[in-house]
Design an enzyme around this catalytic site. Sequence first.
Site, PDB file in Angstrom:
ATOM      1  N   GLY A  35      35.904  41.589  48.230  1.00  0.00           N
ATOM      2  CA  GLY A  35      36.506  40.306  48.105  1.00  0.00           C
ATOM      3  C   GLY A  35      37.361  39.930  48.801  1.00  0.00           C
ATOM      4  CB  ALA A  36      39.883  41.970  50.279  1.00  0.00           C
ATOM      5  CG  ASN A  37      37.022  37.169  51.856  1.00  0.00           C
ATOM      6  OD1 ASN A  37      36.450  37.976  51.292  1.00  0.00           O
ATOM      7  ND2 ASN A  37      36.637  35.390  52.265  1.00  0.00           N
ATOM      8  N   GLY A  74      41.163  34.115  47.730  1.00  0.00           N
ATOM      9  CA  GLY A  74      41.379  34.060  46.200  1.00  0.00           C
ATOM     10  C   GLY A  74      42.328  35.120  45.682  1.00  0.00           C
ATOM     11  CB  SER A 131      35.635  36.497  33.685  1.00  0.00           C
ATOM     12  OG  SER A 131      35.011  35.820  32.451  1.00  0.00           O
ATOM     13  CE1 TYR A 181      31.153  35.477  36.169  1.00  0.00           C
ATOM     14  CE2 TYR A 181      31.608  34.306  34.523  1.00  0.00           C
ATOM     15  CZ  TYR A 181      32.142  34.928  35.817  1.00  0.00           C
ATOM     16  OH  TYR A 181      33.342  35.224  35.973  1.00  0.00           O
TER      17      TYR A 181
END
Length: 311
Positions: free
Chosen positions: A21-23, A25, A150, A176
Amino acid sequence: MARWSIDDIPDQSGRVALITGANSGLGLHSATALARKGATVVMACRSLDRAEAARRQVLDAAPEATVELLQADMSDLASVAAMADAFSQGHARLDILMHNAGVAAPPLTRTAAGHELQFATNTLAPFALTGHLLPRLQATAGSRVVNVASLAHTFGDLDIDDLDWQRRRYKEWPAYGATKLALLLFTYELQRRLVAAGLPTASVAAHPGYAITNLPASGGMKLTRTWLGRKALALGDLLLAQPGEQGALCQLYAATATDVQGGDYIGPDGFKELKGFPRKVTSRPATHNRALARQLWERLGTLSGVHYLEG
């Protein structure tokens, strides 16, 4: 006491970091910081078009860096396995495996394999990817697995017999929170098993506090689907949140700081851990339930078909 910042990241020359998910944030901020410090950064992203744009951003900040792209849909175990295989073919070492990809509070969505989307992405994928890449991790002295947790783990409850919300009525936020509770149970159980096996890898976790990212919108969170909800989120961001770059400090600390040990949990040092600079924090007692962690480990192995560090 001095506050830890990006400037304090040790030299990463010769090291390899894989960030899911490095693209955007937190993942993009982490990729940029590690690249600027000399690491070879492998950005694992679902969309190669968006990833290429992000890669150019990283190279704008670190023109001499080596930044690679791999395609992976983290909700799809076959895609995760294929990405791990591609990485292993290109790299003999892996110093940092950062499980950053995640989805937050979408409507009930099932993957092609029938898994609830949040569970598949936030918990099952990190377990499977770690197993696939364990040979590269154990070949690398001082390697670390960094799970991005989280504050939501504090209100998650885990039903070990219904991880996919097949039997219970699905609720977005409890689902979540459950994935982040499970991720911390996995973090600590992985550390225990690494130690028992005498492997040189450390399993750690970090959370960003309340950081401004695109996670709510990307997950289709209910609040983002109405004008009033978007205004409420914007007000919360204004009053309570910190920039994404600041939030990423905690996972960067977990990945690189010299005083981090296996089993550590890193979060912001401010009020209620909502914002601030990295420090070691504690997770709720439920995350240290060893019997539940062992059950979860076995269930994740069964559901993913990936088995490692057994016994």
